[in-house]
Design a protein around this motif. Sequence first.
Motif, PDB file in Angstrom:
ATOM      1  N   UNK A 219       3.549 -18.836  40.000  1.00 59.82           N
ATOM      2  CA  UNK A 219       3.563 -19.878  41.027  1.00 59.82           C
ATOM      3  C   UNK A 219       3.756 -21.261  40.426  1.00 59.82           C
ATOM      4  N   UNK A 220       3.191 -21.485  39.252  1.00 59.80           N
ATOM      5  CA  UNK A 220       3.377 -22.765  38.574  1.00 59.80           C
ATOM      6  C   UNK A 220       4.848 -22.976  38.227  1.00 59.80           C
ATOM      7  N   UNK A 239       0.853 -29.857  30.471  1.00 60.64           N
ATOM      8  CA  UNK A 239      -0.535 -29.536  30.819  1.00 60.64           C
ATOM      9  C   UNK A 239      -0.826 -28.046  30.693  1.00 60.64           C
ATOM     10  N   UNK A 240       0.228 -27.230  30.674  1.00 61.11           N
ATOM     11  CA  UNK A 240       0.055 -25.778  30.602  1.00 61.11           C
ATOM     12  C   UNK A 240       0.311 -25.207  29.203  1.00 61.11           C
ATOM     13  N   UNK A 241       1.016 -25.967  28.363  1.00 60.34           N
ATOM     14  CA  UNK A 241       1.475 -25.432  27.071  1.00 60.34           C
ATOM     15  C   UNK A 241       0.323 -24.961  26.200  1.00 60.34           C
ATOM     16  N   UNK A 242      -0.743 -25.772  26.103  1.00 62.76           N
ATOM     17  CA  UNK A 242      -1.872 -25.409  25.242  1.00 62.76           C
ATOM     18  C   UNK A 242      -2.548 -24.134  25.736  1.00 62.76           C
ATOM     19  N   UNK A 243      -2.775 -24.078  27.046  1.00 60.87           N
ATOM     20  CA  UNK A 243      -3.430 -22.899  27.612  1.00 60.87           C
ATOM     21  C   UNK A 243      -2.576 -21.647  27.435  1.00 60.87           C
ATOM     22  N   UNK A 286      -8.810 -25.107  18.776  1.00 58.04           N
ATOM     23  CA  UNK A 286      -9.089 -26.552  18.733  1.00 58.04           C
ATOM     24  C   UNK A 286      -7.870 -27.367  18.309  1.00 58.04           C
ATOM     25  N   UNK A 287      -7.084 -26.824  17.361  1.00 53.97           N
ATOM     26  CA  UNK A 287      -5.876 -27.511  16.913  1.00 53.97           C
ATOM     27  C   UNK A 287      -4.846 -27.577  18.038  1.00 53.97           C
ATOM     28  N   UNK A 288      -4.696 -26.475  18.758  1.00 51.92           N
ATOM     29  CA  UNK A 288      -3.732 -26.409  19.859  1.00 51.92           C
ATOM     30  C   UNK A 288      -4.070 -27.446  20.925  1.00 51.92           C
ATOM     31  N   UNK A 289      -5.352 -27.498  21.308  1.00 47.64           N
ATOM     32  CA  UNK A 289      -5.752 -28.392  22.392  1.00 47.64           C
ATOM     33  C   UNK A 289      -5.844 -29.849  21.965  1.00 47.64           C
ATOM     34  N   UNK A 290      -6.061 -30.113  20.665  1.00 44.17           N
ATOM     35  CA  UNK A 290      -6.144 -31.501  20.212  1.00 44.17           C
ATOM     36  C   UNK A 290      -4.783 -32.056  19.817  1.00 44.17           C
ATOM     37  N   UNK A 291      -3.973 -31.257  19.104  1.00 42.26           N
ATOM     38  CA  UNK A 291      -2.678 -31.747  18.632  1.00 42.26           C
ATOM     39  C   UNK A 291      -1.670 -31.909  19.758  1.00 42.26           C
ATOM     40  N   UNK A 292      -1.777 -31.073  20.792  1.00 43.58           N
ATOM     41  CA  UNK A 292      -0.809 -31.110  21.889  1.00 43.58           C
ATOM     42  C   UNK A 292      -1.312 -31.918  23.084  1.00 43.58           C
ATOM     43  N   UNK A 293      -2.533 -32.453  22.978  1.00 42.20           N
ATOM     44  CA  UNK A 293      -3.132 -33.141  24.123  1.00 42.20           C
ATOM     45  C   UNK A 293      -3.259 -34.624  23.827  1.00 42.20           C
ATOM     46  N   UNK A 294      -2.513 -35.431  24.563  1.00 38.94           N
ATOM     47  CA  UNK A 294      -2.493 -36.868  24.320  1.00 38.94           C
ATOM     48  C   UNK A 294      -3.852 -37.513  24.603  1.00 38.94           C
ATOM     49  N   UNK A 295      -4.559 -37.034  25.646  1.00 37.78           N
ATOM     50  CA  UNK A 295      -5.847 -37.626  25.996  1.00 37.78           C
ATOM     51  C   UNK A 295      -6.883 -37.383  24.911  1.00 37.78           C
ATOM     52  N   UNK A 296      -6.922 -36.153  24.381  1.00 36.10           N
ATOM     53  CA  UNK A 296      -7.866 -35.825  23.307  1.00 36.10           C
ATOM     54  C   UNK A 296      -7.533 -36.622  22.056  1.00 36.10           C
TER      55      UNK A 296
END
Length: 316
Positions: A219-220, A239-243, A286-296
């Motif tokens: 659906x996304x 917003x979906x890439x890390x997940x 943690x690397x995936x969510x921090x390196x790919x996340x601009x807010x973090x």
Amino acid sequence: MERNYTIVTEFIILGFQNLQELHNLLFIVFLILYILTITGNVIILSVVRIDRQLHTPMYFFLSNLSILEITYTSVVVPKMLSLFLTGNNVISFTACMTQLLLFFFLGASECFLLAVMAYDRYLAICDPLHYASIMHSKVCIQLAVASWMLGFLTTFIPIILISRLSFCGPNVINHFFCDAPPILKLSCSDTHMTDIVDLICSSTVIVCSFALILVSYYNIMVTILKMTTAKGKRKALSTCASHLTSVVIFYAPGLFLYVRPEASSAFDSNKVVSLLNTIVSPVLNPMIYSLRNQEVKATLRKLIRRKLRSLDGQQR
């Protein structure tokens, strides 16, 4: 009436016996990865807690994922490090069953939590106008608690059945932790029913949660393809890439290990694949969510600058 009994009071974990000459090196490598796992996930938890801008459903679920990763890897890795360092590969029957219960409980909880995170992304992208009213704090807590509870409930019955089996022969577990297939192989009881229940529960957890993730992302993708601007598409995908990366890393080994009959027949290959679940995935997330996340990344830079200014002020 036949009574179950247990003659075996302890098991011997075989580990990586064919790599004994590399045990010191493996100890160093896995210790570094374990430290990185704990440190990375603690940083994620700290960043989300400190920055009020990150007090959103997505980061609430990410915090739960970090807690799961810390506990999940801590169930297996410390005992494995002890085996490499001391050569003590003995584990009591009670400790083995406890490790088995915690490993599957936390693994199942992570499956459900990843499905919840996919649902969160589905609402954020496909129904943004109602997102805030649907995913309020009470619902987020309920979904997180449901993930943990379902993880326990779907694990409890097969582990109870395994713990009630009789073990009266060989006690060498051909693995680096207490996993269900090699333990079932050692039982001198009829394990047919336990095998079936274990397969059904494992398959239900993995397949159902994975199916929910696939439906959410179907659906996304449909919604993203309908977007008219390239910027909107890029933002939605980011917003979906890390997940999605976490899902692939976690589910690929799980599907191979537990969603197939006769899973106990290839223990040597299972050990290698299990490393992806127990060590690689927790250290990469943690690397995936921090390196790919601009807010973090922005929050981390802010905290580092604040710390440097504080140190500079103390020196003056």
